[in-house]
Design a protein around this motif. Structure first.
Motif, short mmCIF file in Angstrom:
data_model
loop_
_atom_site.label_atom_id
_atom_site.label_comp_id
_atom_site.label_asym_id
_atom_site.label_seq_id
_atom_site.Cartn_x
_atom_site.Cartn_y
_atom_site.Cartn_z
N ARG A 1 0.83 -1.21 0.00
CA ARG A 1 0.00 0.00 0.00
C ARG A 1 0.86 1.26 0.00
NH1 ARG A 1 -2.39 -3.22 3.83
NH2 ARG A 1 -1.50 -1.98 5.53
N VAL A 2 1.97 1.23 0.73
CA VAL A 2 2.87 2.38 0.79
C VAL A 2 3.52 2.62 -0.58
CG1 VAL A 2 4.97 3.31 1.84
CG2 VAL A 2 3.31 2.07 3.25
N LEU A 3 3.91 1.55 -1.24
CA LEU A 3 4.55 1.69 -2.55
C LEU A 3 3.58 2.26 -3.58
CD1 LEU A 3 6.61 -1.64 -2.67
CD2 LEU A 3 7.28 0.60 -1.76
N ASP A 4 2.34 1.78 -3.58
CA ASP A 4 1.33 2.34 -4.49
C ASP A 4 1.09 3.82 -4.18
OD1 ASP A 4 0.94 0.01 -5.91
OD2 ASP A 4 -0.76 -0.65 -4.69
N TRP A 5 1.05 4.15 -2.90
CA TRP A 5 0.84 5.55 -2.49
C TRP A 5 2.00 6.43 -2.96
CZ3 TRP A 5 4.18 7.79 1.21
CH2 TRP A 5 3.84 9.09 1.62
N ALA A 6 3.24 5.95 -2.79
CA ALA A 6 4.40 6.74 -3.20
C ALA A 6 4.39 6.99 -4.70
CB ALA A 6 5.69 6.03 -2.78
N LYS A 7 4.05 5.97 -5.49
CA LYS A 7 4.01 6.15 -6.95
C LYS A 7 2.91 7.14 -7.35
CE LYS A 7 3.59 1.84 -8.04
NZ LYS A 7 3.41 0.68 -8.93
N ARG A 8 1.76 7.06 -6.71
CA ARG A 8 0.68 8.01 -7.02
C ARG A 8 1.09 9.43 -6.67
NH1 ARG A 8 -2.54 4.19 -4.44
NH2 ARG A 8 -2.80 5.59 -2.64
N ARG A 9 1.78 9.59 -5.55
CA ARG A 9 2.21 10.92 -5.14
C ARG A 9 3.24 11.51 -6.10
NH1 ARG A 9 -0.96 14.19 -2.54
NH2 ARG A 9 -1.85 13.33 -0.64
N ALA A 10 4.13 10.68 -6.61
CA ALA A 10 5.10 11.16 -7.60
C ALA A 10 4.38 11.60 -8.87
CB ALA A 10 6.12 10.07 -7.91
N LEU A 11 3.39 10.82 -9.30
CA LEU A 11 2.61 11.19 -10.48
C LEU A 11 1.86 12.49 -10.25
CD1 LEU A 11 1.16 7.70 -11.49
CD2 LEU A 11 2.76 9.07 -12.83
N GLN A 12 1.36 12.69 -9.04
CA GLN A 12 0.64 13.92 -8.73
C GLN A 12 1.57 15.13 -8.82
OE1 GLN A 12 -1.13 14.07 -4.83
NE2 GLN A 12 -2.04 16.08 -5.16
N PHE A 13 2.78 15.00 -8.27
CA PHE A 13 3.72 16.11 -8.34
C PHE A 13 4.11 16.41 -9.79
CE2 PHE A 13 8.13 17.55 -8.74
CZ PHE A 13 8.06 18.75 -8.05
N ASN A 14 4.43 15.37 -10.56
CA ASN A 14 4.81 15.59 -11.95
C ASN A 14 3.68 16.22 -12.74
OD1 ASN A 14 7.39 14.55 -11.62
ND2 ASN A 14 6.80 12.47 -12.15
N GLY A 15 2.46 15.76 -12.51
CA GLY A 15 1.32 16.37 -13.19
C GLY A 15 1.11 17.81 -12.77
N ALA A 16 1.35 18.10 -11.48
CA ALA A 16 1.15 19.46 -10.98
C ALA A 16 2.11 20.44 -11.63
CB ALA A 16 1.32 19.48 -9.45
N TYR A 17 3.39 20.09 -11.68
CA TYR A 17 4.33 21.08 -12.24
C TYR A 17 4.23 21.16 -13.75
CZ TYR A 17 8.38 18.19 -13.88
OH TYR A 17 9.23 17.36 -14.56
N LYS A 18 3.92 20.05 -14.41
CA LYS A 18 3.82 20.11 -15.87
C LYS A 18 2.56 20.83 -16.34
CE LYS A 18 6.75 16.13 -16.81
NZ LYS A 18 6.90 14.79 -17.43
N ASN A 19 1.55 20.89 -15.50
CA ASN A 19 0.30 21.51 -15.90
C ASN A 19 0.06 22.89 -15.31
OD1 ASN A 19 -1.29 19.51 -17.61
ND2 ASN A 19 -0.77 18.22 -15.86
N THR A 20 0.92 23.33 -14.37
CA THR A 20 0.66 24.62 -13.73
C THR A 20 1.83 25.59 -13.75
OG1 THR A 20 1.31 23.82 -11.51
CG2 THR A 20 -1.00 23.53 -12.16
N MET A 21 3.05 25.13 -14.04
CA MET A 21 4.19 26.04 -14.00
C MET A 21 4.30 26.86 -15.29
SD MET A 21 7.49 24.17 -12.26
CE MET A 21 8.35 25.69 -11.81
N LEU A 22 4.65 28.12 -15.11
CA LEU A 22 4.99 28.97 -16.25
C LEU A 22 6.23 28.41 -16.93
CD1 LEU A 22 4.22 31.77 -17.57
CD2 LEU A 22 6.05 32.74 -16.15
N ARG A 23 6.22 28.41 -18.28
CA ARG A 23 7.39 27.90 -19.01
C ARG A 23 8.51 28.93 -18.96
NH1 ARG A 23 4.12 23.96 -17.96
NH2 ARG A 23 4.07 22.28 -19.51
N SER A 24 9.31 28.80 -17.91
CA SER A 24 10.42 29.72 -17.66
C SER A 24 11.57 28.91 -17.10
CB SER A 24 10.00 30.81 -16.67
OG SER A 24 9.71 30.23 -15.41
#
Length: 312
Positions: free
Chosen positions: A131-154
């Motif tokens: 369960r911890v491993l699945d949670w860690a992978k989901r959290r990494a995907l959430q972070f990657n999705g967050a910065y790729k979809n919300t950061m200014l291209r700078s």
């Protein structure tokens, strides 16, 4: 951008990606441990080697078993590459550059850290770790999705991307090298039943099993797996795809900063060209282990040159 800000963004991304990688490697170890005919010593040794944690683990004197390796790779505060250590380091870097992050990025990192504080001993046993491993992978995907979809291209975005893909290139080379070199079955021919399950476990670990069957439409063969993870640009975790992004973001950074390229650009372009024009037959002829070890060493040098050129 201040170099310390760039440094924190670079390492924030690297430690989130490393957390994801260690979780995936632990999954491989658990899957291989459940297969008949697999040596338990070799399965956990290979996991420690792939994550670069074998020397530190040996120094602890813990048993080379699931009960010894899982806590060390998942929660040990003295192991800088453990999942919980990666989360703590990522959050420390995020706090240092809070104003450079979007709200979604900060929430992804901070909520991961808060949830990690609530994990208990039962979560790090052989029955609870999945369960911890699945949670860690989901959290990494959430972070990657967050910065790729919300950061200014700078430049802030380019340094974050750079950290992600330098870490990913190194991780992919490590997991493939360990499977081929350390876990290569000695008691049965390559392509046997146990070997097939090892390669399947590896593809599952990098979320590439379906991609493999889509691309090759064939049973799992070692040279096809190697080609998918080393040379195929459409596979997002491949070394080639990672160096595609490394070169692009280095070029964007020099354009943003109105500066000429330096040693990082030369090294990245050289490695990228090798991957772009290589053939898997030639790689196997030269020796897959030797080629991957060379890439791991050169990626480490690239990291040093990036830090020297941009971050110091």
């Amino acid at each position: 951008m201040l170099s310390r800000t760039a440094n924190s963004l670079y390492w924030l991304a690297r430690y989130v990606e490393r957390m994801d990688f260690v979780a995936r490697m632990l999954e491989v170890g658990l899957r291989m441990g459940s297969m008949s005919g697999t040596s338990r010593d070799s399965e956990w040794t290979s996991t420690l080697i792939a994550t670069g944690c074998e020397p530190g683990f040996r120094a602890t004197g813990r048993p080379l078993s699931a009960d010894g390796v899982i806590p060390y790779l998942a929660r040990d505060p003295d192991n800088p590459s453990s999942i919980l250590s990666c989360i703590s380091t990522a959050r420390a870097n995020a706090r240092a550059v809070r104003t450079a992050l979007t709200k979604d990025m900060w929430d992804a990192v901070n909520e991961t850290w808060l949830e990690a504080q609530a994990l208990g001993d039962a979560d790090f046993t052989q029955t609870g770790i999945a369960r911890v491993l699945d949670w860690a992978k989901r959290r990494a995907l959430q972070f990657n999705g967050a910065y790729k979809n919300t950061m200014l291209r700078s430049d802030a975005y380019y340094f974050t991307q750079l950290g992600t893909y330098v870490e990913r290139a190194d991780d992919t080379a490590r997991i493939l090298d360990v499977k081929y070199h350390v876990l290569l079955p000695s008691h049965e021919p390559v392509g046997g039943a146990l070997d097939y399950h090892h390669w399947t476990a590896l593809l599952r670990a990098v979320s590439a099993l379906r991609a493999y069957h889509w691309v090759y439409k064939d049973r799992i063969k070692p040279w096809n797996v190697a080609e998918l993870l080393v040379l195929r640009p459409e596979m997002p975790r491949s070394m080639r795809a990672s160096f595609d992004q490394i070169v692009v973001n280095l070029d964007l950074l020099t354009g943003e900063m109105n500066t000429r390229g330096g040693e990082p650009h030369r090294l990245a372009s050289e490695l990228h060209a090798r991957l772009k024009y290589a053939r898997i037959d030639d790689i196997f002829t030269a020796g897959l282990h030797e080629v991957l070890t060379d890439y791991i060493n050169r990626t480490a040098r690239l990291d040093s040159e990036i830090r020297r050129f941009f971050l110091m």
